[in-house]
Scaffold this motif. Structure first.
Motif, PDB file in Angstrom:
ATOM      1  N   MET A   1      68.817 -63.956  67.890  1.00 55.52           N
ATOM      2  CA  MET A   1      69.800 -62.910  68.267  1.00 55.52           C
ATOM      3  C   MET A   1      69.289 -61.541  67.796  1.00 55.52           C
ATOM      4  N   LEU A   2      69.213 -60.596  68.714  1.00 52.87           N
ATOM      5  CA  LEU A   2      68.760 -59.254  68.365  1.00 52.87           C
ATOM      6  C   LEU A   2      69.853 -58.526  67.573  1.00 52.87           C
ATOM      7  N   LYS A   3      69.446 -57.786  66.540  1.00 52.44           N
ATOM      8  CA  LYS A   3      70.438 -57.065  65.726  1.00 52.44           C
ATOM      9  C   LYS A   3      70.116 -55.572  65.736  1.00 52.44           C
ATOM     10  N   ILE A   4      71.095 -54.774  66.161  1.00 51.43           N
ATOM     11  CA  ILE A   4      70.902 -53.325  66.270  1.00 51.43           C
ATOM     12  C   ILE A   4      71.927 -52.608  65.403  1.00 51.43           C
ATOM     13  N   ALA A   5      71.458 -51.684  64.568  1.00 50.21           N
ATOM     14  CA  ALA A   5      72.354 -50.864  63.745  1.00 50.21           C
ATOM     15  C   ALA A   5      72.233 -49.412  64.198  1.00 50.21           C
ATOM     16  N   PHE A   6      73.368 -48.729  64.247  1.00 45.02           N
ATOM     17  CA  PHE A   6      73.384 -47.288  64.500  1.00 45.02           C
ATOM     18  C   PHE A   6      73.764 -46.610  63.189  1.00 45.02           C
ATOM     19  N   VAL A   7      73.077 -45.503  62.893  1.00 47.94           N
ATOM     20  CA  VAL A   7      73.254 -44.869  61.583  1.00 47.94           C
ATOM     21  C   VAL A   7      73.444 -43.355  61.728  1.00 47.94           C
ATOM     22  N   CYS A   8      74.457 -42.825  61.009  1.00 50.77           N
ATOM     23  CA  CYS A   8      74.628 -41.368  60.920  1.00 50.77           C
ATOM     24  C   CYS A   8      74.863 -41.012  59.453  1.00 50.77           C
ATOM     25  N   LEU A   9      75.472 -39.883  59.198  1.00 51.56           N
ATOM     26  CA  LEU A   9      75.688 -39.483  57.801  1.00 51.56           C
ATOM     27  C   LEU A   9      76.876 -40.245  57.192  1.00 51.56           C
ATOM     28  N   GLY A  10      78.053 -40.052  57.783  1.00 49.50           N
ATOM     29  CA  GLY A  10      79.263 -40.592  57.145  1.00 49.50           C
ATOM     30  C   GLY A  10      79.762 -41.913  57.696  1.00 49.50           C
ATOM     31  N   ASN A  11      79.260 -42.296  58.890  1.00 46.32           N
ATOM     32  CA  ASN A  11      79.704 -43.531  59.563  1.00 46.32           C
ATOM     33  C   ASN A  11      81.183 -43.476  59.971  1.00 46.32           C
ATOM     34  N   ILE A  12      81.656 -42.260  60.285  1.00 42.02           N
ATOM     35  CA  ILE A  12      83.026 -42.156  60.820  1.00 42.02           C
ATOM     36  C   ILE A  12      83.050 -41.496  62.204  1.00 42.02           C
ATOM     37  N   CYS A  13      81.964 -40.836  62.607  1.00 38.31           N
ATOM     38  CA  CYS A  13      81.954 -40.174  63.927  1.00 38.31           C
ATOM     39  C   CYS A  13      80.879 -40.756  64.847  1.00 38.31           C
ATOM     40  N   SER A  39      77.258 -50.523  62.612  1.00 41.07           N
ATOM     41  CA  SER A  39      76.899 -49.140  62.286  1.00 41.07           C
ATOM     42  C   SER A  39      77.114 -48.869  60.805  1.00 41.07           C
ATOM     43  N   PHE A  40      76.397 -47.855  60.330  1.00 42.93           N
ATOM     44  CA  PHE A  40      76.357 -47.536  58.901  1.00 42.93           C
ATOM     45  C   PHE A  40      76.194 -46.028  58.721  1.00 42.93           C
ATOM     46  N   GLY A  41      76.481 -45.576  57.483  1.00 42.94           N
ATOM     47  CA  GLY A  41      76.155 -44.212  57.092  1.00 42.94           C
ATOM     48  C   GLY A  41      75.002 -44.228  56.094  1.00 42.94           C
ATOM     49  N   VAL A  42      74.338 -43.083  55.936  1.00 40.76           N
ATOM     50  CA  VAL A  42      73.360 -42.983  54.848  1.00 40.76           C
ATOM     51  C   VAL A  42      74.051 -42.484  53.578  1.00 40.76           C
ATOM     52  N   SER A  43      75.307 -42.027  53.727  1.00 40.77           N
ATOM     53  CA  SER A  43      76.094 -41.573  52.582  1.00 40.77           C
ATOM     54  C   SER A  43      77.261 -42.538  52.368  1.00 40.77           C
ATOM     55  N   ASP A  44      77.758 -42.597  51.126  1.00 42.36           N
ATOM     56  CA  ASP A  44      78.924 -43.460  50.866  1.00 42.36           C
ATOM     57  C   ASP A  44      80.217 -42.639  50.785  1.00 42.36           C
ATOM     58  N   GLU A  45      80.133 -41.361  51.189  1.00 36.71           N
ATOM     59  CA  GLU A  45      81.296 -40.472  51.017  1.00 36.71           C
ATOM     60  C   GLU A  45      82.529 -40.895  51.791  1.00 36.71           C
ATOM     61  N   GLU A  46      82.315 -41.544  52.915  1.00 35.57           N
ATOM     62  CA  GLU A  46      83.458 -41.943  53.756  1.00 35.57           C
ATOM     63  C   GLU A  46      83.723 -43.440  53.666  1.00 35.57           C
ATOM     64  N   GLU A  47      83.052 -44.118  52.736  1.00 36.82           N
ATOM     65  CA  GLU A  47      83.147 -45.577  52.656  1.00 36.82           C
ATOM     66  C   GLU A  47      84.611 -46.039  52.620  1.00 36.82           C
ATOM     67  N   GLY A  48      84.937 -47.022  53.429  1.00 37.80           N
ATOM     68  CA  GLY A  48      86.300 -47.563  53.471  1.00 37.80           C
ATOM     69  C   GLY A  48      87.188 -46.877  54.487  1.00 37.80           C
ATOM     70  N   ASN A  49      86.760 -45.732  54.994  1.00 39.47           N
ATOM     71  CA  ASN A  49      87.586 -45.010  55.972  1.00 39.47           C
ATOM     72  C   ASN A  49      87.357 -45.535  57.392  1.00 39.47           C
ATOM     73  N   GLY A  50      88.380 -45.377  58.212  1.00 38.47           N
ATOM     74  CA  GLY A  50      88.272 -45.780  59.617  1.00 38.47           C
ATOM     75  C   GLY A  50      87.539 -44.722  60.429  1.00 38.47           C
TER      76      GLY A  50
END
Ligand code: 4NP
Length: 149
Positions: A1-13, A39-50
């Motif tokens: 199964m191919l696995k693809i992650a998308f990454v930005c700064l905060g992972n909320i937008c 998807s993921f952020g490179v920062s943990d500033e928004e961790e837990g937020n929708g």
């Protein structure tokens, strides 16, 4: 199964928008069971937020529903995903610092010639959505052509 992650700064937008758009495109083509998308952020500033309300509303304007809780990418995630598609080149730098250069070939810009602009600052969520959609369509076509999906 191919696995693809998308990454930005905060992972909320941007990255949860890309995750939702890519899943939607897979669904339209009957390919959802062939790929794991997250998807993921490179920062943990928004961790837990929708997903940020305006990003969610933009997706909904285009008929896409989404649910995601922000989280920061880890070295364990990097070992798991075949493709790690970053919204900005500087996110690639941050990830490669974290992994000390390991998995460098997995980390690619979603948009080949420029960054996906950050709607957090531009407030133009439609523009970011349009860029993300065009690049996700190109990525999916490329992966299909290459026989990866
Ligand atoms: P994202 O957008 O990286 O696309 O999720 C941002 C979200 C939050 C912040 C910046 C960008 N912030 O500075 O809090």
């Amino acid at each position: 199964m191919l696995k693809i992650a998308f990454v930005c700064l905060g992972n909320i937008c941007r990255s949860p928008m890309a995750e939702a758009v890519f899943k939607h495109l897979l669904d339209e083509r009957g390919l959802s069971d062939r790929v794991i998308v997250d998807s993921f952020g490179v920062s943990d500033e928004e961790e837990g937020n929708g997903i940020y309300p305006l990003a969610l509303k933009t997706l909904e304007n285009h008929g896409i529903t989404a649910k995601h809780t922000a989280k920061k990418i880890t070295a364990t995630d990097m070992a798991e995903f075949d493709y790690v598609m970053v919204m900005e080149l500087r996110h690639r730098g941050t990830i490669l610092c974290m992994t000390r250069g390991e998995y460098a070939d997995r980390v690619k810009p979603l948009c080949k010639d420029r960054d996906i602009v950050d709607p957090w600052y531009t407030r133009d969520f439609e523009k970011s959505y349009a860029d993300i959609k065009a690049c996700c369509m190109s990525l999916l076509d490329e992966l299909i052509t290459q026989g990866k999906i």
